[in-house]
Write a protein that holds these residues in place. Structure first.
Motif, mmCIF file in Angstrom:
data_model
loop_
_atom_site.group_PDB
_atom_site.id
_atom_site.type_symbol
_atom_site.label_atom_id
_atom_site.label_comp_id
_atom_site.label_asym_id
_atom_site.label_seq_id
_atom_site.Cartn_x
_atom_site.Cartn_y
_atom_site.Cartn_z
ATOM 1 N N ASP A 1 1.408 4.020 6.342
ATOM 2 C CA ASP A 1 1.368 2.668 6.887
ATOM 3 C C ASP A 1 0.339 2.561 8.015
ATOM 4 O O ASP A 1 0.643 2.112 9.126
ATOM 5 N N CYS A 2 -0.895 2.954 7.713
ATOM 6 C CA CYS A 2 -1.949 2.982 8.727
ATOM 7 C C CYS A 2 -2.564 1.596 8.923
ATOM 8 O O CYS A 2 -2.866 0.900 7.959
ATOM 9 N N THR A 3 -2.761 1.236 10.181
ATOM 10 C CA THR A 3 -3.394 -0.041 10.520
ATOM 11 C C THR A 3 -4.851 -0.067 10.084
ATOM 12 O O THR A 3 -5.335 -1.061 9.555
ATOM 13 N N ASP A 4 -5.567 1.032 10.305
ATOM 14 C CA ASP A 4 -6.998 1.107 9.973
ATOM 15 C C ASP A 4 -7.286 2.428 9.287
ATOM 16 O O ASP A 4 -7.938 3.314 9.834
ATOM 17 N N LEU A 5 -6.835 2.554 8.053
ATOM 18 C CA LEU A 5 -7.015 3.809 7.317
ATOM 19 C C LEU A 5 -8.492 4.081 7.045
ATOM 20 O O LEU A 5 -8.934 5.230 7.101
ATOM 21 N N PHE B 1 -7.019 -15.359 7.390
ATOM 22 C CA PHE B 1 -7.368 -15.975 8.667
ATOM 23 C C PHE B 1 -8.166 -15.025 9.563
ATOM 24 O O PHE B 1 -9.193 -15.384 10.124
ATOM 25 N N THR B 2 -7.669 -13.806 9.721
ATOM 26 C CA THR B 2 -8.387 -12.796 10.494
ATOM 27 C C THR B 2 -8.570 -11.551 9.627
ATOM 28 O O THR B 2 -7.975 -11.439 8.558
ATOM 29 N N ALA B 3 -9.370 -10.626 10.130
ATOM 30 C CA ALA B 3 -9.583 -9.360 9.419
ATOM 31 C C ALA B 3 -8.724 -8.256 10.030
ATOM 32 O O ALA B 3 -9.121 -7.094 10.076
ATOM 33 N N GLU B 4 -7.520 -8.624 10.515
ATOM 34 C CA GLU B 4 -6.653 -7.624 11.138
ATOM 35 C C GLU B 4 -6.204 -6.555 10.149
ATOM 36 O O GLU B 4 -5.723 -5.500 10.556
ATOM 37 N N TYR B 5 -6.396 -6.798 8.855
ATOM 38 C CA TYR B 5 -6.075 -5.787 7.857
ATOM 39 C C TYR B 5 -7.141 -4.700 7.797
ATOM 40 O O TYR B 5 -6.988 -3.696 7.110
ATOM 41 N N GLN B 6 -8.264 -4.894 8.521
ATOM 42 C CA GLN B 6 -9.327 -3.894 8.651
ATOM 43 C C GLN B 6 -10.084 -3.693 7.329
ATOM 44 O O GLN B 6 -9.844 -4.376 6.338
ATOM 45 N N ALA B 7 -11.022 -2.734 7.325
ATOM 46 C CA ALA B 7 -11.833 -2.466 6.131
ATOM 47 C C ALA B 7 -10.954 -1.906 5.018
ATOM 48 O O ALA B 7 -9.944 -1.248 5.277
ATOM 49 N N LEU B 8 -11.351 -2.177 3.794
ATOM 50 C CA LEU B 8 -10.585 -1.717 2.626
ATOM 51 C C LEU B 8 -10.768 -0.206 2.457
ATOM 52 O O LEU B 8 -11.880 0.273 2.252
ATOM 53 N N PRO B 9 -9.686 0.573 2.571
ATOM 54 C CA PRO B 9 -9.829 2.029 2.480
ATOM 55 C C PRO B 9 -9.930 2.512 1.035
ATOM 56 O O PRO B 9 -9.293 1.957 0.129
ATOM 57 N N ALA B 10 -10.739 3.527 0.836
ATOM 58 C CA ALA B 10 -10.807 4.187 -0.464
ATOM 59 C C ALA B 10 -9.716 5.253 -0.514
ATOM 60 O O ALA B 10 -9.674 6.137 0.342
ATOM 61 N N VAL B 11 -8.820 5.160 -1.488
ATOM 62 C CA VAL B 11 -7.727 6.131 -1.595
ATOM 63 C C VAL B 11 -7.626 6.624 -3.033
ATOM 64 O O VAL B 11 -8.050 5.957 -3.983
ATOM 65 N N ASP B 12 -7.058 7.797 -3.184
ATOM 66 C CA ASP B 12 -6.927 8.400 -4.513
ATOM 67 C C ASP B 12 -5.569 8.155 -5.135
ATOM 68 O O ASP B 12 -5.432 8.167 -6.355
ATOM 69 N N LEU B 13 -4.555 7.928 -4.279
ATOM 70 C CA LEU B 13 -3.210 7.680 -4.786
ATOM 71 C C LEU B 13 -2.528 6.631 -3.921
ATOM 72 O O LEU B 13 -1.903 6.956 -2.916
ATOM 73 N N PRO B 14 -2.653 5.343 -4.298
ATOM 74 C CA PRO B 14 -1.953 4.299 -3.537
ATOM 75 C C PRO B 14 -0.500 4.179 -3.989
ATOM 76 O O PRO B 14 -0.220 4.103 -5.189
ATOM 77 N N ILE B 15 0.417 4.168 -3.021
ATOM 78 C CA ILE B 15 1.840 3.996 -3.319
ATOM 79 C C ILE B 15 2.312 2.774 -2.549
ATOM 80 O O ILE B 15 2.416 2.810 -1.316
ATOM 81 N N LEU B 16 2.586 1.695 -3.268
ATOM 82 C CA LEU B 16 2.976 0.438 -2.639
ATOM 83 C C LEU B 16 4.470 0.472 -2.336
ATOM 84 O O LEU B 16 5.304 0.032 -3.137
#
Length: 603
Positions: free
Chosen positions: A297-301, A327-342
């Motif tokens: 659950d990283c803010t800026d992975l 509205f804002t970019a508080e979700y930060q840059a889109l991280p590249a990941v190998d295994l996303p678990i929602l």
């Protein structure tokens, strides 16, 4: 320490039916049924009906009203309460103007992922019923538009049936993972209309929040396989500290795998300190060795992993993208990941722990690999601890009062006290000094969102929960932050909300002053002018006088370390007795570049 805060008693109980008689009674009764403990308010005529209902219909109890003297204090107290408890507090904001005044705090709560039930009000929706002048100014169409971009949901119901549904839905959405603030606007028409005799409140138990999404077993299996076969796994923990379950599971997983943990929490700490596997502060060195990274659950992975070597596998456990807006970019840059678990780490980590344990028990070669890594990490930890000790020594010597001094003094005086850091970053200049555990002994520090003046009310709101669990609430707050949010001190004094607030008074908006130094250096201009329109001197602000003026106990200003220890020794028993105590410390300027910001090369 008292278990509950001192709410105001109702002087006289008026006649009232068991059921709601007026629309505003419906609001009070529903919040009572939804287990809302407190409602923070800054008075306003637009919710005069609700004010009457909370006092005279349900007797100012469950929920009880907490009077504040600024809307951002009300929102900040609710935010602090949510950070410590994981549950929403109610907030009532007066019409358009109250919502505008509290919106900065709502935005911070959105970034914090703090659950909060905000109730507003508006003038008559029917224009023909509006009083001259004032009702026109205070009637919006539709009021939720003001905060829609940074709340999870909003509504403006127009009937009693719609009102109960809106409140049930708001409660459910606010608590659902990922949590956040919601807003319901109740017009004066609805508040002050009589309720039909046959109106029945719904059964709130049938509208409870659903359980958090469960991670797909095959993805947990894959993550466990990568971690157990890894040469050097590393965990990066951030918002996962919101839940005690995930914090405890992370400790067990890290210890089982001999996996170093980098705790990047803005608002919550996710891993205990000191701990042999806590390598917070040594991110660059640890990540340079990683072959698998477990992100929680990283803010800026994307920022955290920007410098990873090629080929490192990244496992990302988070449900945060379910909440992303534009509205804002508080979700930060889109991280590249190998295994996303929602999924929420609180749900996924226990399953991952179970799966890893089974794999290690089945693999006879894993034991030597884990123990070899544990020995290697022991040497790394000794080196890190030596560097951290040198940092502390360089910023803490003799009778000097520095930011480091404030933390070392607290560690010394609180050695035998159960405490919780409600606000303040002890790891910045005094890493390893404060003992931070899990659950309510966890460091709740953080300044997510950056709204000025929020840290005092957040500390007070957290203290409501922390003190109930026998923890001493402790906050270390800068002078600019304290002055901007100081009105919350009055609420703490009025309701006997215990809190120890140490003010780091360096007489400047020092973070911004450092930016001015940076600009001057880059542009070859004089750095001596950095304090212009930044320094809080001539005149200096008397913080102790401010605290006393709001009814708290003020000690100081303190100018030496021995004096500081004596002040803490005096303050701690008073906090235990339910007092809010502010200790003002005149500290040196924090040295520029003492700590490095993760800025991806930006100046």
């Amino acid at each position: 320490m008292q278990k509950t805060i001192m709410l105001e008693s109702v002087i006289k109980s008026g006649p009232s039916k068991d059921g709601p008689e007026w629309g505003s009674d419906v609001v009070a009764a529903m919040l009572h049924r939804m287990d809302i403990e407190y409602v923070a308010v800054m008075p306003g005529a637009s919710f005069r009906g609700m004010q009457d209902s909370f006092v005279n219909h349900i007797g100012n109890k469950d929920p009880g009203l907490l009077l504040c003297i600024h809307e951002n204090s009300a929102v900040g107290i609710a935010r602090g309460y949510a950070r410590a408890s994981g549950k929403p507090m109610g907030v009532i904001l007066h019409n358009v103007v109250g919502l505008l005044a509290g919106s900065m705090g709502i935005f911070d709560s959105w970034i914090d992922r703090s659950p909060m039930l905000i109730i507003g009000s508006t003038g008559p929706v029917d224009a023909a019923k509006r009083r001259p002048l004032i009702d026109g100014m205070h009637t919006a169409n539709v009021q939720g538009n003001l905060v829609r971009d940074f709340t999870k949901w909003d509504d403006q119901p127009a009937s009693f049936a719609a009102l109960t549904e809106a409140l049930l839905r708001a409660n459910r959405i606010a608590r659902q993972e990922p949590p956040g603030p919601v807003y319901v606007c109740v017009s004066t028409d609805i508040q002050e209309a009589p309720v039909p005799s046959d109106f029945v409140l719904p059964d709130q138990t049938r509208f409870a929040p659903a359980a958090s999404p469960f991670p797909p077993p095959e993805l947990v299996e894959q993550a466990a396989s990568w971690l157990c076969k890894s040469r050097f796994p590393v965990a990066i923990a951030d918002r996962s500290g919101r839940d005690e379950t995930s914090s405890k599971a992370l400790v067990d997983l890290a210890e089982m795998l001999a996996m170093p943990v980098l705790d990047q929490g803005w608002a919550w700490r996710s891993f205990p300190s000191p701990h042999d596997l806590d390598f917070t502060g040594d991110e660059k060195a640890i990540l340079s060795k990683a072959d698998v990274v477990l992100a929680l659950d990283c803010t800026d992975l994307a920022g955290e992993t920007a410098d990873l070597p090629a080929g490192v596998k990244i496992i990302n456990i988070s449900s945060d993208e379910l909440l992303h807006r534009g509205f804002t970019a508080e979700y930060q840059a889109l991280p590249a990941v190998d295994l996303p678990i929602l999924a929420s780490p609180a749900t996924a980590l226990p399953e991952l722990l179970r799966c890893c344990k089974a794999k290690i028990e089945a693999d006879t070669s894993s034991g030597s690999r884990v123990e070899g890594r544990r020995t290697q990490l022991g040497a790394f930890k000794a080196e890190l601890s030596a560097r951290q000790a040198a940092l502390i020594a360089s910023n803490r010597a003799g009778q000097r009062l520095t930011e480091t001094s404030l933390w070392t003094g607290l560690a010394e005086q609180l050695a035998n006290e159960p405490y919780c850091i409600t606000v303040g970053n002890s790891r910045r200049q005094a890493p390893g000094v404060m003992k931070l555990g899990t659950g309510l002994s966890l460091d709740l520090s953080g300044e997510a969102g950056g709204a000025v003046g929020m840290m005092v009310p957040v500390a007070i709101g957290s203290a409501i929960v922390v003190s109930k669990h026998g923890q001493l609430p402790v906050a270390v707050i800068g002078d600019g932050e304290f002055l901007a949010g100081s009105s919350a001190i009055w609420t703490a004094a009025k309701y006997r909300i215990p809190s120890l607030i140490v003010v780091n008074n360096n007489r400047s908006f020092l973070s911004d002053e450092h930016h001015q130094v940076r600009m001057a250096e880059l542009r070859n201009r004089p750095t001596e002018n950095a304090g212009v329109a930044m320094s809080l001197v001539d005149p200096s602000c008397e913080i102790v006088s401010v605290a006393k003026g709001f009814g708290a106990i003020g000690i100081g200003p303190i100018t030496s370390y021995d004096e500081y220890l004596a002040a803490l020794s005096e303050a701690i028993p008073m906090v235990r007795d339910g007092k809010c105590v502010v200790v003002e410390c005149l500290t040196e300027y924090r040295k520029l570049n003492v700590f490095k910001e993760r800025d991806s090369g930006r100046t």
